[in-house]
Design an enzyme around this catalytic site. Structure first.
Site, PDB file in Angstrom:
ATOM      1  N   TYR A 144     172.042 -10.422  58.588  1.00 52.01           N
ATOM      2  CA  TYR A 144     171.729 -12.148  58.739  1.00 52.01           C
ATOM      3  C   TYR A 144     172.379 -11.950  60.302  1.00 52.01           C
ATOM      4  CZ  TYR A 144     172.055 -16.721  57.863  1.00 52.01           C
ATOM      5  OH  TYR A 144     171.848 -17.344  57.622  1.00 52.01           O
ATOM      6  N   ASP A 239     177.016  -8.223  66.595  1.00 53.69           N
ATOM      7  CA  ASP A 239     176.836  -9.683  65.585  1.00 53.69           C
ATOM      8  C   ASP A 239     178.589  -9.102  65.039  1.00 53.69           C
ATOM      9  OD1 ASP A 239     177.786 -11.798  63.650  1.00 53.69           O
ATOM     10  OD2 ASP A 239     175.173 -11.729  63.889  1.00 53.69           O
ATOM     11  N   LYS A 272     184.197 -17.444  61.000  1.00 54.16           N
ATOM     12  CA  LYS A 272     184.352 -17.599  60.156  1.00 54.16           C
ATOM     13  C   LYS A 272     186.419 -17.030  60.441  1.00 54.16           C
ATOM     14  CE  LYS A 272     180.355 -15.607  57.148  1.00 54.16           C
ATOM     15  NZ  LYS A 272     179.179 -15.057  57.752  1.00 54.16           N
TER      16      LYS A 272
HETATM   17  C1  LIG Z   1     177.781 -15.921  58.040  1.00 51.91           C
HETATM   18  C2  LIG Z   1     176.739 -14.850  59.120  1.00 51.91           C
HETATM   19  C3  LIG Z   1     176.450 -15.526  60.691  1.00 51.91           C
HETATM   20  C4  LIG Z   1     175.981 -16.901  60.587  1.00 51.91           C
HETATM   21  O1  LIG Z   1     177.270 -18.044  60.260  1.00 51.91           O
HETATM   22  P1  LIG Z   1     177.088 -19.314  60.261  1.00 51.91           P
HETATM   23  O2  LIG Z   1     178.336 -20.079  60.617  1.00 51.91           O
HETATM   24  O3  LIG Z   1     176.976 -19.901  58.719  1.00 51.91           O
HETATM   25  O4  LIG Z   1     175.693 -20.364  61.242  1.00 51.91           O
HETATM   26  C5  LIG Z   1     175.771 -14.707  61.146  1.00 51.91           C
HETATM   27  N1  LIG Z   1     176.075 -13.939  61.662  1.00 51.91           N
HETATM   28  C6  LIG Z   1     176.909 -12.766  60.708  1.00 51.91           C
HETATM   29  C7  LIG Z   1     177.140 -11.307  60.466  1.00 51.91           C
HETATM   30  C8  LIG Z   1     177.473 -13.493  59.380  1.00 51.91           C
HETATM   31  O5  LIG Z   1     177.730 -12.737  57.992  1.00 51.91           O
END
Ligand SMILES: *Cc1c(COP(=O)(O)O)cnc(C)c1O
Length: 438
Positions: A144, A239, A272
């Protein structure tokens, strides 16, 4: 339940907010039941609107690595608030933040701050396309990367084909350049590059994927991603919105670099933990690519609240705490003790179960062996997971309300919290009817 305050709030919420929540997973749709409305949180716990305490293994889906209400972070935020909430002009803390990130993540030479992980991944893709002059991107099923249009895609039929949207409202033309491959599938990766290599702007991957519970990309897989990107002139994008500062101080890339000498991605998305619970995220990478961003280069990207002074205060205070000696060793040990404790409890009861962890992130599966890709994760007996989830919730243990989400331990979780969690799980496993056991 219907007489609880959470239930009453949920009813009120559903009248005005679609599904009663501002992010879908919070609605408990996957597991059923009433979502707990949170009143307050401290350390490893939160209390719901009915005053019930839970050991929190979500920590706002990753950011709360120090636990809730860490005194140093609270102080930094309170101090920053008095100087104003937002200016829309540069501040010293943004420079300090950039300096910290560049120091901690060696692949990042320049960085830009944004307000959410979605913004970071969306911007990084535009940057990769702008820098390479190419359109196609590769992503992997089960990863994601936020909710921007081009990334809400699932695999098409057939091998190495372009994907189809996973959300209404995403036109097929918008995802026609997104190639969706199976995670950890080397042959498919080779095929995709041999078919489309020279048109690929970037390959984006969650190196340790926390959005299909917890699945590691194998070292040979990451190594091949790196080699193929280099060979074909595509950019390798990690990511690390979830794994950054969570699985290790240098993120998942620092772990792969232990096995692959000199390993670095070209670009990294962070989020995060970096904001410590405030809306902040970032993306960065090599100077040559980052200099393509406006106002230096032609790739446009902007944000009214980017580098927000309260968010940078919160993030910086968090980053300073996690750099204290022994922080990750202690966090990893505690997290591992949860994973092994749960596995032992299940094994004593003869329940199929396995778990894995890295740093302060973990996953567990009601399966005999750790899955390697999304399809294997989804073989989990979902009603069994839901019964486990609700039994834990009733015992005051809050796991992610969906079987495809990772879990998080914070520095505030004590050995006693872990023991209480394992004891609650053991009780659940022991009362399962014998036929559901292996
Ligand atoms: C949480 C997450 C996102 C999106 O971040 P948001 O702050 O919720 O928009 C993108 N990539 C990864 C791997 C994530 O865990």
């Amino acid at each position: 339940m219907t007489s609880s305050r959470s239930a009453a709030l949920f009813e009120r919420a559903q009248k005005l907010i679609p599904g009663g929540v501002n992010s879908p997973v919070r609605a408990f749709r996957a597991v059923g039941g009433t979502p707990r409305f949170v009143q307050r949180a401290q350390g490893a716990y939160f209390w719901d609107a009915d005053g019930r305490r839970y050991i929190d293994y979500i920590g706002s889906w990753g950011p709360m690595i120090l636990g809730h209400g860490h005194p140093a972070v609270l102080e930094a935020v309170q101090k920053a608030m008095l100087d104003g909430f937002s200016y829309g002009a540069p501040t010293e803390r943004e420079v300090e933040m950039a300096e910290e990130i560049v120091k901690l993540v060696p692949s990042i030479e320049m960085v830009r701050l944004v307000s959410s992980g979605t913004e970071a991944t969306m911007s990084v893709i535009r940057l990769a396309r702008g820098a390479t002059g190419r359109s196609k991107i590769i992503k992997f099923e089960g990863c994601y990367h936020g909710h921007s249009d081009a990334l809400l895609v699932k695999a098409g039929s057939g091998l190495a084909t372009f994907g189809s949207p996973t959300s209404a409202g995403v036109p097929p033309e918008v995802v026609q350049h997104t190639l969706v491959l199976e995670y950890n599938h080397l042959a498919q990766l080779e095929e995709a590059f041999s078919l489309h290599g020279r048109e690929i702007a970037c390959l984006m991957i969650e190196p340790i994927c926390g959005n299909m519970n917890f699945v590691r990309a194998s070292v040979p897989f990451i190594q091949r991603c790196r080699e193929l990107c280099t060979q074909y002139g595509a950019l390798l994008v990690f990511d690390e919105v979830m794994t950054g500062f969570r699985v290790a101080l240098g993120g998942a890339q620092s772990i792969y670099a232990l096995s692959i000498p000199g390993f670095k991605p070209d670009l990294t998305a962070l989020g995060k933990v970096i904001g410590g619970g405030m809306p902040m995220a970032a993306f960065g990478g090599t100077r040559a690519v980052m200099e393509q961003l406006a106002p230096l280069g032609g790739v446009y990207q902007a944000g009214t609240l980017s580098g927000n002074p309260i968010a940078t205060a919160c993030g910086l205070a968090t980053l300073r705490e996690i750099q204290k000696p022994g922080f990750y060793a202690a966090l990893a040990e505690r997290t591992r003790s949860l994973a092994t404790g749960l596995t032992q409890a299940a094994s004593q009861a003869g329940v199929p179960f396995c778990a894995d962890s890295e740093g302060g992130m973990f996953g567990f599966f009601l399966l005999d062996a750790l899955p390697q890709n999304y399809a294997q994760v989804m073989k989990t007996d979902s009603p069994a997971f839901n019964r486990f989830f609700h039994a834990m919730l009733d015992s005051g243990v809050y796991y992610a309300p969906a079987l495809y989400e990772a879990g998080f331990v914070s520095a505030a979780h004590t050995a006693g919290d872990i023991a209480a969690t394992v004891a609650a799980a053991a009780q659940f496993f022991a009362q399962l009817p014998a036929q559901t056991r292996a």
